[in-house]
Scaffold this motif. Structure first.
Motif, PDB file in Angstrom:
ATOM      1  N   PHE A  68     -49.759-101.209  50.632  1.00 58.09           N
ATOM      2  CA  PHE A  68     -48.470-100.084  50.058  1.00 58.09           C
ATOM      3  C   PHE A  68     -49.084 -98.630  50.222  1.00 58.09           C
ATOM      4  CE2 PHE A  68     -47.514-104.221  47.926  1.00 58.09           C
ATOM      5  CZ  PHE A  68     -46.238-104.023  48.215  1.00 58.09           C
ATOM      6  N   ASP A  69     -50.354 -98.241  50.213  1.00 55.12           N
ATOM      7  CA  ASP A  69     -50.693 -96.946  50.171  1.00 55.12           C
ATOM      8  C   ASP A  69     -50.382 -96.160  51.271  1.00 55.12           C
ATOM      9  OD1 ASP A  69     -52.232 -94.923  48.367  1.00 55.12           O
ATOM     10  OD2 ASP A  69     -53.022 -94.725  50.382  1.00 55.12           O
ATOM     11  N   THR A  70     -49.755 -94.792  51.249  1.00 53.21           N
ATOM     12  CA  THR A  70     -49.540 -93.966  52.511  1.00 53.21           C
ATOM     13  C   THR A  70     -49.637 -92.593  51.768  1.00 53.21           C
ATOM     14  OG1 THR A  70     -47.236 -93.470  51.921  1.00 53.21           O
ATOM     15  CG2 THR A  70     -47.857 -95.416  53.382  1.00 53.21           C
ATOM     16  N   GLU A  71     -49.718 -91.555  52.613  1.00 50.22           N
ATOM     17  CA  GLU A  71     -49.898 -90.119  52.211  1.00 50.22           C
ATOM     18  C   GLU A  71     -48.777 -89.751  51.020  1.00 50.22           C
ATOM     19  OE1 GLU A  71     -50.136 -87.781  55.626  1.00 50.22           O
ATOM     20  OE2 GLU A  71     -51.981 -88.416  56.205  1.00 50.22           O
TER      21      GLU A  71
ATOM     22  N   ASN B 227     -40.681 -94.762  41.079  1.00 51.56           N
ATOM     23  CA  ASN B 227     -40.177 -95.131  42.513  1.00 51.56           C
ATOM     24  C   ASN B 227     -38.467 -95.135  42.968  1.00 51.56           C
ATOM     25  OD1 ASN B 227     -42.933 -97.281  42.464  1.00 51.56           O
ATOM     26  ND2 ASN B 227     -43.089 -95.104  42.797  1.00 51.56           N
ATOM     27  N   ILE B 228     -37.919 -94.102  42.603  1.00 53.56           N
ATOM     28  CA  ILE B 228     -36.478 -94.467  43.093  1.00 53.56           C
ATOM     29  C   ILE B 228     -36.518 -94.567  44.824  1.00 53.56           C
ATOM     30  CG2 ILE B 228     -34.424 -93.136  43.288  1.00 53.56           C
ATOM     31  CD1 ILE B 228     -35.024 -91.737  40.723  1.00 53.56           C
ATOM     32  N   ALA B 229     -35.885 -95.570  45.027  1.00 54.56           N
ATOM     33  CA  ALA B 229     -35.962 -96.076  46.385  1.00 54.56           C
ATOM     34  C   ALA B 229     -35.459 -95.128  47.461  1.00 54.56           C
ATOM     35  CB  ALA B 229     -35.044 -97.288  46.686  1.00 54.56           C
ATOM     36  N   ASN B 230     -34.573 -94.292  47.156  1.00 52.33           N
ATOM     37  CA  ASN B 230     -33.983 -93.447  48.362  1.00 52.33           C
ATOM     38  C   ASN B 230     -35.087 -92.238  48.538  1.00 52.33           C
ATOM     39  OD1 ASN B 230     -31.784 -94.962  48.190  1.00 52.33           O
ATOM     40  ND2 ASN B 230     -30.172 -93.236  48.243  1.00 52.33           N
ATOM     41  N   GLU B 231     -35.873 -91.788  47.431  1.00 52.65           N
ATOM     42  CA  GLU B 231     -36.788 -90.788  47.611  1.00 52.65           C
ATOM     43  C   GLU B 231     -38.044 -91.332  48.223  1.00 52.65           C
ATOM     44  OE1 GLU B 231     -37.669 -88.773  44.096  1.00 52.65           O
ATOM     45  OE2 GLU B 231     -35.475 -88.312  43.458  1.00 52.65           O
ATOM     46  N   VAL B 232     -38.345 -92.667  48.123  1.00 52.43           N
ATOM     47  CA  VAL B 232     -39.589 -93.085  48.618  1.00 52.43           C
ATOM     48  C   VAL B 232     -39.209 -93.244  50.253  1.00 52.43           C
ATOM     49  CG1 VAL B 232     -40.797 -95.259  48.965  1.00 52.43           C
ATOM     50  CG2 VAL B 232     -40.256 -94.559  46.849  1.00 52.43           C
ATOM     51  N   ALA B 233     -37.907 -93.767  50.581  1.00 51.72           N
ATOM     52  CA  ALA B 233     -37.414 -93.808  51.982  1.00 51.72           C
ATOM     53  C   ALA B 233     -37.454 -92.787  52.658  1.00 51.72           C
ATOM     54  CB  ALA B 233     -36.177 -94.594  51.914  1.00 51.72           C
ATOM     55  N   LEU B 234     -37.184 -91.457  51.960  1.00 50.93           N
ATOM     56  CA  LEU B 234     -37.129 -90.161  52.462  1.00 50.93           C
ATOM     57  C   LEU B 234     -38.642 -89.592  52.516  1.00 50.93           C
ATOM     58  CD1 LEU B 234     -33.958 -88.832  50.913  1.00 50.93           C
ATOM     59  CD2 LEU B 234     -34.140 -89.535  53.319  1.00 50.93           C
ATOM     60  N   GLU B 235     -39.635 -90.283  52.207  1.00 51.14           N
ATOM     61  CA  GLU B 235     -41.150 -89.941  52.214  1.00 51.14           C
ATOM     62  C   GLU B 235     -41.307 -88.772  51.209  1.00 51.14           C
ATOM     63  OE1 GLU B 235     -42.527 -89.935  56.171  1.00 51.14           O
ATOM     64  OE2 GLU B 235     -41.602 -91.407  56.930  1.00 51.14           O
ATOM     65  N   LYS B 236     -40.566 -88.794  50.008  1.00 51.01           N
ATOM     66  CA  LYS B 236     -40.931 -87.688  49.079  1.00 51.01           C
ATOM     67  C   LYS B 236     -42.226 -88.382  48.283  1.00 51.01           C
ATOM     68  CE  LYS B 236     -36.455 -85.776  49.000  1.00 51.01           C
ATOM     69  NZ  LYS B 236     -35.371 -85.289  48.173  1.00 51.01           N
TER      70      LYS B 236
ATOM     71  N   VAL C   5     -47.357-111.257  56.468  1.00 48.10           N
ATOM     72  CA  VAL C   5     -46.650-110.614  55.615  1.00 48.10           C
ATOM     73  C   VAL C   5     -45.278-110.916  55.499  1.00 48.10           C
ATOM     74  CG1 VAL C   5     -45.908-108.468  54.215  1.00 48.10           C
ATOM     75  CG2 VAL C   5     -48.052-108.607  55.354  1.00 48.10           C
ATOM     76  N   CYS C   6     -44.659-111.405  54.302  1.00 52.79           N
ATOM     77  CA  CYS C   6     -43.170-111.673  54.211  1.00 52.79           C
ATOM     78  C   CYS C   6     -42.538-110.872  52.977  1.00 52.79           C
ATOM     79  CB  CYS C   6     -43.026-113.099  54.007  1.00 52.79           C
ATOM     80  SG  CYS C   6     -41.556-113.814  53.576  1.00 52.79           S
ATOM     81  N   ILE C   7     -41.554-110.555  53.338  1.00 47.28           N
ATOM     82  CA  ILE C   7     -40.593-109.495  52.163  1.00 47.28           C
ATOM     83  C   ILE C   7     -39.619-110.411  51.677  1.00 47.28           C
ATOM     84  CG2 ILE C   7     -39.704-107.624  51.398  1.00 47.28           C
ATOM     85  CD1 ILE C   7     -41.262-106.152  53.649  1.00 47.28           C
ATOM     86  N   ILE C   8     -39.340-110.760  50.404  1.00 55.44           N
ATOM     87  CA  ILE C   8     -38.398-111.520  49.909  1.00 55.44           C
ATOM     88  C   ILE C   8     -37.495-110.619  49.398  1.00 55.44           C
ATOM     89  CG2 ILE C   8     -37.636-113.468  48.428  1.00 55.44           C
ATOM     90  CD1 ILE C   8     -39.242-114.388  50.927  1.00 55.44           C
ATOM     91  N   GLY C   9     -36.265-110.186  50.005  1.00 56.03           N
ATOM     92  CA  GLY C   9     -35.247-109.343  49.283  1.00 56.03           C
ATOM     93  C   GLY C   9     -35.155-108.165  50.233  1.00 56.03           C
ATOM     94  N   SER C  10     -33.882-107.455  50.277  1.00 54.81           N
ATOM     95  CA  SER C  10     -33.472-106.661  51.146  1.00 54.81           C
ATOM     96  C   SER C  10     -32.522-105.672  50.592  1.00 54.81           C
ATOM     97  CB  SER C  10     -33.069-107.175  52.385  1.00 54.81           C
ATOM     98  OG  SER C  10     -31.868-107.956  52.206  1.00 54.81           O
ATOM     99  N   GLY C  11     -32.518-105.338  49.413  1.00 53.30           N
ATOM    100  CA  GLY C  11     -31.500-104.401  48.826  1.00 53.30           C
ATOM    101  C   GLY C  11     -32.144-102.879  49.141  1.00 53.30           C
ATOM    102  N   ASN C  12     -31.621-101.998  48.314  1.00 47.94           N
ATOM    103  CA  ASN C  12     -32.119-100.697  48.296  1.00 47.94           C
ATOM    104  C   ASN C  12     -33.626-100.575  48.500  1.00 47.94           C
ATOM    105  OD1 ASN C  12     -31.947 -97.627  46.327  1.00 47.94           O
ATOM    106  ND2 ASN C  12     -31.185 -97.754  48.275  1.00 47.94           N
ATOM    107  N   TRP C  13     -34.353-100.946  47.365  1.00 50.21           N
ATOM    108  CA  TRP C  13     -35.708-101.041  47.186  1.00 50.21           C
ATOM    109  C   TRP C  13     -36.443-101.847  48.144  1.00 50.21           C
ATOM    110  CZ3 TRP C  13     -39.572 -98.418  46.457  1.00 50.21           C
ATOM    111  CH2 TRP C  13     -40.731 -98.756  45.701  1.00 50.21           C
ATOM    112  N   GLY C  14     -35.953-102.923  48.159  1.00 50.20           N
ATOM    113  CA  GLY C  14     -36.602-103.967  49.372  1.00 50.20           C
ATOM    114  C   GLY C  14     -36.600-103.243  50.759  1.00 50.20           C
ATOM    115  N   SER C  15     -35.593-102.447  50.845  1.00 45.53           N
ATOM    116  CA  SER C  15     -35.479-101.876  52.292  1.00 45.53           C
ATOM    117  C   SER C  15     -36.484-100.666  52.559  1.00 45.53           C
ATOM    118  CB  SER C  15     -34.267-101.487  52.591  1.00 45.53           C
ATOM    119  OG  SER C  15     -33.152-102.519  52.663  1.00 45.53           O
ATOM    120  N   ALA C  16     -36.421 -99.895  51.519  1.00 45.23           N
ATOM    121  CA  ALA C  16     -37.464 -98.728  51.357  1.00 45.23           C
ATOM    122  C   ALA C  16     -39.197 -99.358  51.294  1.00 45.23           C
ATOM    123  CB  ALA C  16     -37.178 -98.137  50.136  1.00 45.23           C
TER     124      ALA C  16
END
Length: 343
Positions: free
Chosen positions: A182-185, A152-161, A6-17
């Protein structure tokens, strides 16, 4: 079977989440994925130090997702060719204006059986026609490309909301691989085959969010904002039916990528935020983008210009009064009050 690289291309707010999600899932599904996830990070200096060095030492993108720890198996790489070398699954999370240039650099460096998924919420629209970014990726790299989009607002995804998202993938077998990636609880995935509709919703909802931001800036209240969202959704669906026909399914607009993402973006996204400030401060959009978005790019205003160019070439602006009004307010100095008067 060989494990997926797996490779991720991009690392902004959403890319990091997304890197947090993917890093966790590649470890959880060790029967399917290689543990190490390579992430291409555009190199920047933060307090005199390379951002990639900080990420690999602290396991945190301190510029774009401060305070969120990334899994240790996510490795930041500053060179895009090194990051994507022999990858079998490529996740694109870059601003849409950079897709073509990045793909040209990657060409010839992926595994022969590589597949991609686009998390880019945009659509290339010119007077001559439209092109999905998945199509651009497929054209340059000669690999199939699915799409993911949702509320999918990135900060909320990162905070596991808890939230949902939609994967559009014509190939059912690949769709199940992306499901496990991608799928998680707390980040629930639904896979459908309408990858065109998924991307169309992700692009056009940003224009609607600009209109919602205008309404907020004018202090018009919840009733007006609801009316604007409804009008915008109707034009999104009409655009899909008129220019993509049976390729876009009506049911897709009721997925997370459709009405749910529209509600979220019109409530708390960057397009709404900047559009509101456009009204309350009187500052130009490009100035507000620099002041408010910490290096991120605004999509809704650019998409409104592209949509207007496309519609004007077909003498069809009157068919889409909402989209046309947003464009006129941003680029033609139309009164902001036009957002309710002229739609």
């Amino acid at each position: 079977m060989p494990l997926e690289k797996v490779c991720i291309i991009g690392s902004g707010n959403w890319g990091s989440a997304v890197a947090k999600l993917i890093g966790i899932n590649t470890q959880r599904h060790g029967d399917l994925f290689e543990k190490t996830v390579r992430q291409w990070v555009f190199e920047e200096k933060v307090n005199g130090e390379n951002l990639t060095d900080i990420i690999n030492r602290e396991h945190e993108n301190v510029k774009y997702l401060e305070g969120i720890k990334l899994p240790e198996n996510v490795v930041a790489i500053p060179n895009v060719v090194d990051a994507c070398k022999d990858a079998t699954l490529v996740v694109f999370v870059v601003p849409h204006q950079f897709v073509r240039g990045v793909c040209e650099q990657m060409k010839g460096h992926l595994a022969p059986n590589a597949r991609a998924i686009s998390l880019i919420k945009g659509l290339e629209i010119t007077s001559s026609g439209t092109r999905l970014f998945s199509e651009e990726i497929e054209r340059i790299l000669s690999i199939p490309c699915a799409a993911l989009s949702g509320a999918n607002i990135a900060n909320e995804v990162a905070l596991e909301k808890y939230c949902e998202s939609t994967v559009g993938c014509p190939n059912v077998e690949d769709g199940q691989i992306f499901f496990r990636l991608f799928d998680t609880e707390y980040f629930r995935i639904n896979v459908i085959q309408d990858h065109v509709g998924v991307q169309l919703c992700g692009a056009l909802k940003n224009v609607v969010a600009v209109g919602a931001g205008f309404s907020d800036g004018l202090g018009y209240g919840s009733n007006t904002k609801a009316a604007i969202i409804r009008r915008g959704l109707m034009e999104m669906r009409k655009f899909g039916q008129m220019f993509f026909g049976d390729m876009v399914q009506t049911e897709t607009f009721f997925e997370s990528c459709g009405v749910a993402d529209l509600i979220t973006t019109c409530s708390g996204g960057r397009n709404r935020k900047v559009a509101e400030a456009f009204v309350t401060t009187g500052k130009p959009i490009d100035v507000l983008e620099k002041e408010l978005l910490n290096g991120q790019k605004l999509q809704g205003t650019l998409t409104s210009m592209e949509v207007n160019e496309f519609l004007t070439a077909r003498n069809m602006t009157a068919e889409f009064p909402f989209f046309t009004t947003v464009y006129r307010i941003v680029y033609k100095n139309a009164p902001v009050e036009s957002i309710v008067r002229d739609i």
